[in-house]
Design an enzyme around this catalytic site. Structure first.
Site, PDB file in Angstrom:
ATOM      1  N   THR A 134      30.796  37.845  44.017  1.00  0.00           N
ATOM      2  CA  THR A 134      30.309  36.536  44.469  1.00  0.00           C
ATOM      3  C   THR A 134      30.332  36.417  45.988  1.00  0.00           C
ATOM      4  O   THR A 134      31.136  37.085  46.650  1.00  0.00           O
ATOM      5  CB  THR A 134      31.201  35.423  43.860  1.00  0.00           C
ATOM      6  OG1 THR A 134      30.896  34.187  44.474  1.00  0.00           O
ATOM      7  CG2 THR A 134      32.684  35.707  44.057  1.00  0.00           C
ATOM      8  N   ASP A 135      29.495  35.525  46.508  1.00  0.00           N
ATOM      9  CA  ASP A 135      29.520  35.253  47.959  1.00  0.00           C
ATOM     10  C   ASP A 135      30.826  34.558  48.371  1.00  0.00           C
ATOM     11  O   ASP A 135      31.176  34.522  49.545  1.00  0.00           O
ATOM     12  CB  ASP A 135      28.307  34.412  48.380  1.00  0.00           C
ATOM     13  CG  ASP A 135      28.167  33.086  47.639  1.00  0.00           C
ATOM     14  OD1 ASP A 135      29.018  32.767  46.774  1.00  0.00           O
ATOM     15  OD2 ASP A 135      27.186  32.355  47.919  1.00  0.00           O
ATOM     16  N   GLU A 136      31.548  34.015  47.372  1.00  0.00           N
ATOM     17  CA  GLU A 136      32.745  33.227  47.721  1.00  0.00           C
ATOM     18  C   GLU A 136      33.858  34.087  48.319  1.00  0.00           C
ATOM     19  O   GLU A 136      34.787  33.558  48.928  1.00  0.00           O
ATOM     20  CB  GLU A 136      33.238  32.456  46.495  1.00  0.00           C
ATOM     21  CG  GLU A 136      32.132  31.581  45.929  1.00  0.00           C
ATOM     22  CD  GLU A 136      32.589  30.528  44.925  1.00  0.00           C
ATOM     23  OE1 GLU A 136      33.761  30.116  44.963  1.00  0.00           O
ATOM     24  OE2 GLU A 136      31.748  30.122  44.106  1.00  0.00           O
ATOM     25  N   TYR A 160      40.018  31.664  42.497  1.00  0.00           N
ATOM     26  CA  TYR A 160      38.877  32.380  41.902  1.00  0.00           C
ATOM     27  C   TYR A 160      38.343  33.421  42.888  1.00  0.00           C
ATOM     28  O   TYR A 160      38.200  34.600  42.558  1.00  0.00           O
ATOM     29  CB  TYR A 160      37.765  31.389  41.517  1.00  0.00           C
ATOM     30  CG  TYR A 160      36.413  32.043  41.309  1.00  0.00           C
ATOM     31  CD1 TYR A 160      36.197  32.920  40.246  1.00  0.00           C
ATOM     32  CD2 TYR A 160      35.351  31.792  42.189  1.00  0.00           C
ATOM     33  CE1 TYR A 160      34.963  33.536  40.061  1.00  0.00           C
ATOM     34  CE2 TYR A 160      34.117  32.401  42.014  1.00  0.00           C
ATOM     35  CZ  TYR A 160      33.926  33.277  40.954  1.00  0.00           C
ATOM     36  OH  TYR A 160      32.697  33.885  40.783  1.00  0.00           O
ATOM     37  N   LYS A 164      38.291  37.605  42.652  1.00  0.00           N
ATOM     38  CA  LYS A 164      37.076  38.427  42.712  1.00  0.00           C
ATOM     39  C   LYS A 164      37.188  39.426  43.878  1.00  0.00           C
ATOM     40  O   LYS A 164      36.772  40.582  43.753  1.00  0.00           O
ATOM     41  CB  LYS A 164      35.835  37.544  42.894  1.00  0.00           C
ATOM     42  CG  LYS A 164      35.499  36.665  41.706  1.00  0.00           C
ATOM     43  CD  LYS A 164      35.113  37.421  40.452  1.00  0.00           C
ATOM     44  CE  LYS A 164      33.782  38.137  40.564  1.00  0.00           C
ATOM     45  NZ  LYS A 164      33.404  38.743  39.250  1.00  0.00           N
TER      46      LYS A 164
HETATM   47  P1  NAD Z   1      30.535  32.579  32.709  1.00  0.00           P
HETATM   48  O1  NAD Z   1      31.850  31.901  32.896  1.00  0.00           O
HETATM   49  O2  NAD Z   1      29.359  31.790  32.257  1.00  0.00           O
HETATM   50  O3  NAD Z   1      30.702  33.758  31.636  1.00  0.00           O
HETATM   51  C1  NAD Z   1      31.795  34.634  31.654  1.00  0.00           C
HETATM   52  C2  NAD Z   1      31.780  35.417  30.341  1.00  0.00           C
HETATM   53  O4  NAD Z   1      32.856  36.363  30.383  1.00  0.00           O
HETATM   54  C3  NAD Z   1      31.998  34.541  29.103  1.00  0.00           C
HETATM   55  O5  NAD Z   1      31.086  34.893  28.081  1.00  0.00           O
HETATM   56  C4  NAD Z   1      33.411  34.872  28.676  1.00  0.00           C
HETATM   57  O6  NAD Z   1      33.630  34.750  27.276  1.00  0.00           O
HETATM   58  C5  NAD Z   1      33.556  36.319  29.142  1.00  0.00           C
HETATM   59  N1  NAD Z   1      34.942  36.709  29.385  1.00  0.00           N
HETATM   60  C6  NAD Z   1      35.883  36.022  30.074  1.00  0.00           C
HETATM   61  N2  NAD Z   1      37.035  36.701  30.062  1.00  0.00           N
HETATM   62  C7  NAD Z   1      36.810  37.861  29.381  1.00  0.00           C
HETATM   63  C8  NAD Z   1      37.608  38.988  29.051  1.00  0.00           C
HETATM   64  N3  NAD Z   1      38.893  39.060  29.417  1.00  0.00           N
HETATM   65  N4  NAD Z   1      37.056  40.006  28.353  1.00  0.00           N
HETATM   66  C9  NAD Z   1      35.756  39.940  27.956  1.00  0.00           C
HETATM   67  N5  NAD Z   1      34.960  38.886  28.228  1.00  0.00           N
HETATM   68  C10 NAD Z   1      35.474  37.859  28.931  1.00  0.00           C
HETATM   69  O7  NAD Z   1      30.250  33.338  34.065  1.00  0.00           O
HETATM   70  P2  NAD Z   1      28.863  33.568  34.818  1.00  0.00           P
HETATM   71  O8  NAD Z   1      28.522  32.345  35.574  1.00  0.00           O
HETATM   72  O9  NAD Z   1      27.895  34.155  33.872  1.00  0.00           O
HETATM   73  O10 NAD Z   1      29.297  34.688  35.877  1.00  0.00           O
HETATM   74  C11 NAD Z   1      29.159  36.075  35.576  1.00  0.00           C
HETATM   75  C12 NAD Z   1      29.681  36.866  36.751  1.00  0.00           C
HETATM   76  O11 NAD Z   1      28.939  36.519  37.921  1.00  0.00           O
HETATM   77  C13 NAD Z   1      31.135  36.591  37.079  1.00  0.00           C
HETATM   78  O12 NAD Z   1      31.753  37.806  37.402  1.00  0.00           O
HETATM   79  C14 NAD Z   1      31.088  35.668  38.282  1.00  0.00           C
HETATM   80  O13 NAD Z   1      32.219  35.852  39.106  1.00  0.00           O
HETATM   81  C15 NAD Z   1      29.820  36.134  38.972  1.00  0.00           C
HETATM   82  N6  NAD Z   1      29.130  35.097  39.764  1.00  0.00           N
HETATM   83  C16 NAD Z   1      28.649  33.965  39.153  1.00  0.00           C
HETATM   84  C17 NAD Z   1      27.978  33.016  39.926  1.00  0.00           C
HETATM   85  C18 NAD Z   1      27.386  31.777  39.307  1.00  0.00           C
HETATM   86  O14 NAD Z   1      26.745  31.005  40.031  1.00  0.00           O
HETATM   87  N7  NAD Z   1      27.536  31.547  38.019  1.00  0.00           N
HETATM   88  C19 NAD Z   1      27.818  33.212  41.300  1.00  0.00           C
HETATM   89  C20 NAD Z   1      28.352  34.380  41.878  1.00  0.00           C
HETATM   90  C21 NAD Z   1      28.981  35.325  41.096  1.00  0.00           C
HETATM   91  P1  TYD Z   2      30.054  24.722  41.021  1.00  0.00           P
HETATM   92  O1  TYD Z   2      28.827  24.601  40.166  1.00  0.00           O
HETATM   93  O2  TYD Z   2      31.383  24.494  40.380  1.00  0.00           O
HETATM   94  O3  TYD Z   2      29.981  26.145  41.740  1.00  0.00           O
HETATM   95  P2  TYD Z   2      30.894  26.745  42.965  1.00  0.00           P
HETATM   96  O4  TYD Z   2      32.135  25.968  43.075  1.00  0.00           O
HETATM   97  O5  TYD Z   2      31.119  28.133  42.508  1.00  0.00           O
HETATM   98  O6  TYD Z   2      30.019  26.659  44.195  1.00  0.00           O
HETATM   99  O7  TYD Z   2      29.915  23.689  42.209  1.00  0.00           O
HETATM  100  C1  TYD Z   2      28.811  23.694  43.103  1.00  0.00           C
HETATM  101  C2  TYD Z   2      29.107  22.668  44.168  1.00  0.00           C
HETATM  102  O8  TYD Z   2      29.081  21.366  43.562  1.00  0.00           O
HETATM  103  C3  TYD Z   2      30.485  22.818  44.788  1.00  0.00           C
HETATM  104  O9  TYD Z   2      30.394  22.474  46.174  1.00  0.00           O
HETATM  105  C4  TYD Z   2      31.330  21.778  44.063  1.00  0.00           C
HETATM  106  C5  TYD Z   2      30.322  20.680  43.747  1.00  0.00           C
HETATM  107  N1  TYD Z   2      30.577  19.926  42.509  1.00  0.00           N
HETATM  108  C6  TYD Z   2      30.606  18.525  42.550  1.00  0.00           C
HETATM  109  O10 TYD Z   2      30.454  17.884  43.611  1.00  0.00           O
HETATM  110  N2  TYD Z   2      30.820  17.856  41.378  1.00  0.00           N
HETATM  111  C7  TYD Z   2      31.005  18.506  40.186  1.00  0.00           C
HETATM  112  O11 TYD Z   2      31.221  17.839  39.142  1.00  0.00           O
HETATM  113  C8  TYD Z   2      30.956  19.945  40.167  1.00  0.00           C
HETATM  114  C9  TYD Z   2      31.166  20.703  38.889  1.00  0.00           C
HETATM  115  C10 TYD Z   2      30.730  20.604  41.369  1.00  0.00           C
END
Ligand code: NAD
Ligand code: TYD
Length: 369
Positions: A134-136, A160, A164
């Site tokens: 992630t960019d975080e 988090y 990562k």
């Molecule tokens: P998500 O939370 O929607 O899904 C995570 C999945 O992993 C779920 O299906 C969960 O059941 C499974 N899981 C959790 N723990 C597990 C374990 N111990 N063993 C096997 N499976 C397990 O997450 P997402 O949003 O799809 O993110 C996927 C990846 O992308 C993550 O690594 C996250 O850090 C990264 N990422 C996500 C975003 C975003 O905007 N969603 C942005 C940057 C990076």
């Molecule tokens: P989120 O979707 O949780 O992603 P991330 O924290 O990984 O960026 O949140 C996106 C942005 O929205 C973040 O700045 C937090 C804000 N946010 C709210 O203001 N209200 C909410 O209920 C949620 C879930 C997020």
């Protein structure tokens, strides 16, 4: 023909990736390993469940023996590692699960890959371990600072992000020390279909339809760079096909928005959908439009998230110049497609939140040998 192990494939990005991959590479085999935590929804994988090139296994990435068994049984040559605890707010409330899955679990997966690919005599000659990060991990930007590049020093702020970052370092160490063929990607905030409604965009859509408050943390002027999930999948595909082993690639949407502006836009888009389709008023009688008021009336400023990062922005020059990646979905169309999907799939949202149903589903479809 590739044989992929996709971890976390029942989650948001993982499920989109599975659909993307099997559509474009129908002769490849895809095995999903997912523990089905609260964030996993097998309903997201139903469209491929009967595909003979697809297999679902319920299990934990921290189970090294199970992962080794799958790598051998399926003759996996490519791991795409999505599985994670992914929600910042939950990591603030309880970091332990984040350390367990994102650090210990990721390490267990690396260990299994090394044991099978680098020690077993019959391992595939070429292999790839792609780690989705992630960019975080790069920390937070001021409004006038340049976007994150792959060379930006790590400065994770939330548990988090720190978990990562730790797994990124471990992936790199397995490359440098043992020669595991790894690649990494760092993406910005994804949006699109199948996202669990705890994240900002699906949460707001769901709350508007239910007539519930839209919680804006602090002043709502935090900035995120939004990437359509299918563009993200394409970025990973390019890295798997042409990326350089040992390297990391940023994938962004070139699409920075303040949270408050995203939420206001969603309110206006939902109101416009209701105005155009009176059936929605019947289907969602608690939505503000059904009561003659604007969805904006639900916007509620609440206490800010602890340690809330102000701004993320991704510089994707590297992947653009070296692999030809550019996000193709405009935000105007991507957000509409996403809204339409949620309007048509509220049942998916209900099923995602119904853990008894998920347990039943996993009993039907867990395909362990
Ligand atoms: P998500 O939370 O929607 O899904 C995570 C999945 O992993 C779920 O299906 C969960 O059941 C499974 N899981 C959790 N723990 C597990 C374990 N111990 N063993 C096997 N499976 C397990 O997450 P997402 O949003 O799809 O993110 C996927 C990846 O992308 C993550 O690594 C996250 O850090 C990264 N990422 C996500 C975003 C975003 O905007 N969603 C942005 C940057 C990076
Ligand atoms: P989120 O979707 O949780 O992603 P991330 O924290 O990984 O960026 O949140 C996106 C942005 O929205 C973040 O700045 C937090 C804000 N946010 C709210 O203001 N209200 C909410 O209920 C949620 C879930 C997020």
């Amino acid at each position: 023909m590739k044989k992929l192990l996709v971890t976390g494939g029942a989650g948001f990005i993982g499920a989109n990736f599975v659909h993307y991959w099997l559509t474009l590479h129908p002769n490849d085999n895809v095995t999903v390993l997912d523990a089905l935590t609260y964030a996993g929804n097998l309903g997201s994988l139903m469209p491929v469940m009967a595909n003979p090139h697809f297999r679902f296994v319920k299990g934990d990435i921290a189970n090294t023996a199970l992962v080794e068994q799958l790598l051998l049984e399926e003759r996996i040559d490519t791991v795409v590692h999505f599985a994670a605890e992914s929600h910042v707010d939950r990591s603030i409330l309880g970091p332990d699960a984040f350390v367990q899955t994102n650090v210990v679990g990721a390490h267990s997966l690396l260990k299994a890959a090394r044991n099978v690919w680098l020690k077993e005599p019959a391992h595939p000659l070429s292999h790839r371990f792609h780690h989705v990060s992630t960019d975080e991990v790069y920390g937070s930007l001021e409004s006038d600072e340049p976007a994150f590049t792959e060379a930006t020093p790590y400065q994770p702020n939330s548990p988090y992000a720190a978990s990562k970052a730790a797994s990124d370092h471990m992936v790199r160490a397995y490359y440098q020390t043992y020669g595991l063929q790894v690649t990494l990607s760092h993406c910005s905030n994804n949006y699109g279909y199948y996202q669990y409604p705890e994240k900002l965009i699906p949460l707001c859509i769901h709350h508007i339809l239910q007539g519930k408050p839209l919680p804006i943390y602090g002043d709502g002027k935090q900035i995120r760079d939004w990437l359509f999930v299918e563009d993200h999948c394409r970025g990973i595909e390019l890295i798997l096909q042409q990326g350089h082993v040992g390297e990391s690639y940023n994938i962004g949407g070139m699409n920075e928005w303040q949270n408050i502006d995203i939420v206001t836009l969603l309110c206006d888009l939902v109101d416009a959908e209701f105005a155009a389709a009176p059936v929605l008023t019947k289907r969602y009688p608690n939505a503000p439009y059904a009561k003659g008021i604007s969805a904006r009336s639900l916007i509620t400023h609440v206490q800010d998230r602890a340690g809330h990062d102000r701004r993320y922005a991704i510089d994707c020059t590297k992947i653009e110049k070296t692999l030809g990646f550019k996000p193709t979905e405009s935000f105007a169309s991507g957000i509409r497609k996403t809204l339409h999907w949620y309007l048509d799939n509220q049942r998916w949202v209900e099923e995602a939140e119904n853990r008894d149903y998920q347990t039943w589903l996993s009993q039907q479809y867990d395909n362990r040998s």
